[in-house]
Design a protein around this motif. Structure first.
Motif, mmCIF file in Angstrom:
data_model
loop_
_atom_site.group_PDB
_atom_site.id
_atom_site.type_symbol
_atom_site.label_atom_id
_atom_site.label_comp_id
_atom_site.label_asym_id
_atom_site.label_seq_id
_atom_site.Cartn_x
_atom_site.Cartn_y
_atom_site.Cartn_z
ATOM 1 N N UNK A 71 -2.790 1.055 -1.517
ATOM 2 C CA UNK A 71 -1.996 2.263 -1.764
ATOM 3 C C UNK A 71 -2.851 3.361 -2.385
ATOM 4 N N UNK A 72 -3.726 2.956 -3.289
ATOM 5 C CA UNK A 72 -4.568 3.948 -3.977
ATOM 6 C C UNK A 72 -5.580 4.568 -3.029
ATOM 7 N N UNK A 73 -6.194 3.755 -2.184
ATOM 8 C CA UNK A 73 -7.277 4.260 -1.323
ATOM 9 C C UNK A 73 -6.762 4.969 -0.084
ATOM 10 N N UNK A 74 -5.476 4.879 0.194
ATOM 11 C CA UNK A 74 -4.937 5.471 1.422
ATOM 12 C C UNK A 74 -5.197 6.969 1.497
ATOM 13 N N UNK A 75 -5.206 7.631 0.337
ATOM 14 C CA UNK A 75 -5.383 9.091 0.338
ATOM 15 C C UNK A 75 -6.823 9.512 0.064
ATOM 16 N N UNK A 76 -7.736 8.557 -0.087
ATOM 17 C CA UNK A 76 -9.141 8.886 -0.354
ATOM 18 C C UNK A 76 -9.875 8.996 0.974
ATOM 19 N N UNK A 77 -10.416 10.173 1.254
ATOM 20 C CA UNK A 77 -11.032 10.412 2.567
ATOM 21 C C UNK A 77 -12.545 10.196 2.546
#
Length: 248
Positions: A71-77
């Motif tokens: 969930x945390x890394x989903x928005x890290x590009x």
């Protein structure tokens, strides 16, 4: 009078011994505190703080860690994070979690650190071993503040007190490093000198037993030598033609 002088000199010697003892104590404390406040000591304290908290995670927290990471890394590009570089994930954590609530930031960091430290399976991520070797001191400090805010607050206050104590010990050590010199001998003033420039390209000019170097050299003579020069015709001729000049 002689008895009083002897007593004074004895007291001065005793005082200087106390000064040396105080200087040694201040310098020793300064150096001890420098060791406690060095980067390596700070890293050890912060890592211990972090590890102590993540060791307390219960089974439910460890089981939920992979999902929280996802969930945390989903928005890290960041491409390295997408490729599973755990070290980069920890590097960018503070920026990536900006805007999170304290509770959500805590949960995300706890999950990351559980994986990074090998307490749960890391899945697709690869972390440095030990995970904290690559982290900067500032990042470790930020992580400790998130993962154990109360202990970190106490640590920060204690460190500030040690820094203040170290500064005071350093100031005192510098202040009393040199002895206070008290002499009973009368001070003798440095002899007065007069600056004379001799510009002729011949050296030296000897007048009234005083040698003056040429080529524009500034010569310093005593008052007694200057008085003798003024009685010399050779010196007077040099002054008259401008090859000898008394400097202001």
């Amino acid at each position: 009078m002689k008895t009083l002088i002897n007593e004074f000199q004895t007291a001065a010697a005793q005082l200087d011994e106390k000064r040396r003892a105080l200087h040694r104590a201040a310098a020793q404390r300064r150096d001890e505190l420098a060791g406690q406040l060095c980067d390596d000591a700070q890293r050890r304290a912060l890592v211990d703080m972090i590890d102590n908290m993540i060791e307390q995670a219960d089974e439910a927290t460890r089981t939920a860690a992979p999902l929280k990471i996802q969930q945390f890394t989903a928005s890290i590009v960041h491409p390295s994070v997408k490729a599973g570089d755990g070290a980069v994930l920890l590097d960018v954590f503070i920026d990536a979690a900006r805007g999170y609530t304290d509770s959500r930031r805590y949960d995300a960091l706890q999950a990351c650190l559980l994986m990074a430290s090998g307490r749960v399976e890391a899945g697709l991520f690869n972390f440095s071993k030990p995970y904290h070797d690559r982290l900067t001191l500032a990042t470790l400090d930020a992580f400790a503040g998130i993962i154990d805010a109360a202990r970190h607050k106490r640590y920060t206050a204690h460190r500030a007190a040690l820094l203040a104590e170290q500064a005071e010990a350093a100031r005192l050590a510098e202040l009393i490093a040199a002895p206070v010199v008290i002499t009973l001998e009368p001070e003798t003033a440095a002899p007065e000198t007069i600056a004379i420039r001799y510009s002729e390209e011949q050296t030296p000019l000897v007048a009234a037993g005083v040698a003056l170097k040429g080529y524009g050299t500034v010569n310093h003579v005593t008052r007694e030598q200057f008085d003798r020069l003024q009685g010399s015709p050779l010196y007077a001729a040099g002054v008259q033609c401008g090859s000898i000049e008394v400097m202001p």
